[in-house]
Motif scaffolding. Sequence first.
Motif, PDB file in Angstrom:
ATOM      1  N   UNK A  88       0.864   7.691 -14.866  1.00  0.00           N
ATOM      2  CA  UNK A  88       1.179   8.091 -13.486  1.00  0.00           C
ATOM      3  C   UNK A  88       0.963   9.587 -13.305  1.00  0.00           C
ATOM      4  N   UNK A  89       1.273  10.363 -14.324  1.00  0.00           N
ATOM      5  CA  UNK A  89       1.065  11.803 -14.290  1.00  0.00           C
ATOM      6  C   UNK A  89      -0.421  12.140 -14.150  1.00  0.00           C
ATOM      7  N   UNK A  90      -1.262  11.514 -14.959  1.00  0.00           N
ATOM      8  CA  UNK A  90      -2.703  11.769 -14.887  1.00  0.00           C
ATOM      9  C   UNK A  90      -3.283  11.325 -13.550  1.00  0.00           C
ATOM     10  N   UNK A  91      -2.705  10.278 -12.968  1.00  0.00           N
ATOM     11  CA  UNK A  91      -3.243   9.731 -11.720  1.00  0.00           C
ATOM     12  C   UNK A  91      -2.691  10.384 -10.463  1.00  0.00           C
ATOM     13  N   UNK A  92      -1.768  11.319 -10.617  1.00  0.00           N
ATOM     14  CA  UNK A  92      -1.167  11.914  -9.421  1.00  0.00           C
ATOM     15  C   UNK A  92      -1.078  13.437  -9.448  1.00  0.00           C
ATOM     16  N   UNK A  93      -0.896  14.027 -10.609  1.00  0.00           N
ATOM     17  CA  UNK A  93      -0.692  15.470 -10.712  1.00  0.00           C
ATOM     18  C   UNK A  93      -1.969  16.231 -10.347  1.00  0.00           C
ATOM     19  N   UNK A  94      -1.803  17.278  -9.558  1.00  0.00           N
ATOM     20  CA  UNK A  94      -2.962  18.081  -9.132  1.00  0.00           C
ATOM     21  C   UNK A  94      -3.687  18.710 -10.313  1.00  0.00           C
ATOM     22  N   UNK A  97       0.840  -1.203   0.000  1.00  0.00           N
ATOM     23  CA  UNK A  97       0.000   0.000   0.000  1.00  0.00           C
ATOM     24  C   UNK A  97       0.874   1.250   0.000  1.00  0.00           C
ATOM     25  N   UNK A  98       1.942   1.219   0.800  1.00  0.00           N
ATOM     26  CA  UNK A  98       2.863   2.359   0.856  1.00  0.00           C
ATOM     27  C   UNK A  98       3.537   2.589  -0.492  1.00  0.00           C
ATOM     28  N   UNK A  99       3.919   1.503  -1.164  1.00  0.00           N
ATOM     29  CA  UNK A  99       4.552   1.618  -2.479  1.00  0.00           C
ATOM     30  C   UNK A  99       3.591   2.234  -3.494  1.00  0.00           C
ATOM     31  N   UNK A 100       2.349   1.801  -3.497  1.00  0.00           N
ATOM     32  CA  UNK A 100       1.352   2.339  -4.424  1.00  0.00           C
ATOM     33  C   UNK A 100       1.089   3.806  -4.110  1.00  0.00           C
ATOM     34  N   UNK A 101       0.991   4.130  -2.829  1.00  0.00           N
ATOM     35  CA  UNK A 101       0.755   5.520  -2.424  1.00  0.00           C
ATOM     36  C   UNK A 101       1.902   6.423  -2.881  1.00  0.00           C
ATOM     37  N   UNK A 102       3.133   5.957  -2.754  1.00  0.00           N
ATOM     38  CA  UNK A 102       4.290   6.736  -3.213  1.00  0.00           C
ATOM     39  C   UNK A 102       4.255   6.922  -4.722  1.00  0.00           C
ATOM     40  N   UNK A 103       3.874   5.879  -5.437  1.00  0.00           N
ATOM     41  CA  UNK A 103       3.813   5.942  -6.895  1.00  0.00           C
ATOM     42  C   UNK A 103       2.872   7.044  -7.352  1.00  0.00           C
ATOM     43  N   UNK A 104       1.718   7.161  -6.671  1.00  0.00           N
ATOM     44  CA  UNK A 104       0.712   8.147  -7.074  1.00  0.00           C
ATOM     45  C   UNK A 104       0.717   9.395  -6.191  1.00  0.00           C
ATOM     46  N   UNK A 105       1.827   9.590  -5.480  1.00  0.00           N
ATOM     47  CA  UNK A 105       2.064  10.808  -4.708  1.00  0.00           C
ATOM     48  C   UNK A 105       0.922  11.112  -3.734  1.00  0.00           C
TER      49      UNK A 105
END
Length: 275
Positions: free
Chosen positions: A206-212, A110-118
């Motif tokens: 990853x950009x679409x799933x994390x960038x504000x 879970x921590x790894x996924x959270x880091x991936x998507x900031x």
Amino acid sequence: MKTGRVGKLTVAVSLVFISVIVLKVVFVDIDDDKEQQVGSLVENKQALSLIPDFSAISNIAEKKQAFFDYLRPSIRLQNGIIKDERNFLQRSKQHLEDGLLLTDAELYRIEKIANKYQYSSRSINTSTLDKLLVRTDTIPESMVLIQAANETGWGSSRFAKEGLNFFGQWCFRKGCGLVPQSRTAGMSHEVAVFDSVEASVASYMRNLNSNAAYSLLRSIRADLRAQNKQPQASELVWGLVNYSERQEAYIDELLEMLRQNKQYLVENHEERPSV
């Protein structure tokens, strides 16, 4: 008398030796030059294209299909990875709802996924997993294909050919990518270079799933999920309003491309929804 003969002999031998050396040097040099002209490697000053030459395909329909077919496997691979992450988070959430404690292995992933998507949180509970699930979700295949076609001119752009960059993604460290020829004075960004098509697609998703800047896209997608609807490209594309300085005009252009290229967006022209 004896000494004189020895001297003449020495001179004669010396002349023969010198002649052999001269002939050797001349012919070796000639052979070396010939070898260099015929078989030596010469550095190519022209940038090498890392992708097929789509611009060489004169038939428009064939070019579009070839471009989409080239990218489709990488898109499906990354969507498959995201789907696996999403399924794991949903199982972990169910474990919490059932009153179970999460294992160390679950917490680590879970921590790894959270880091991936900031995404950062002080604790892991059903609420935080819900928020992480908003980010951990697939991108419609047809939207990815259309945006790649738009950003690269159907694979003909310098950044696609030299850097495997299909989505115009920037980087901000000097030497990190390719310098745009039309970069505005005072700007320092470069266009990112990727090692593979898969890396380019993964970075874009990853950009679409994390960038504000794309929180609207994620919000639209989450609302559709809450209604048990499969997110479609024509709906999520509105969440790309901040992807381009052209904003609404950019969205209109992508929507028009979606309408015009329906027959190429489904593999083998079969009527089935994209991921």
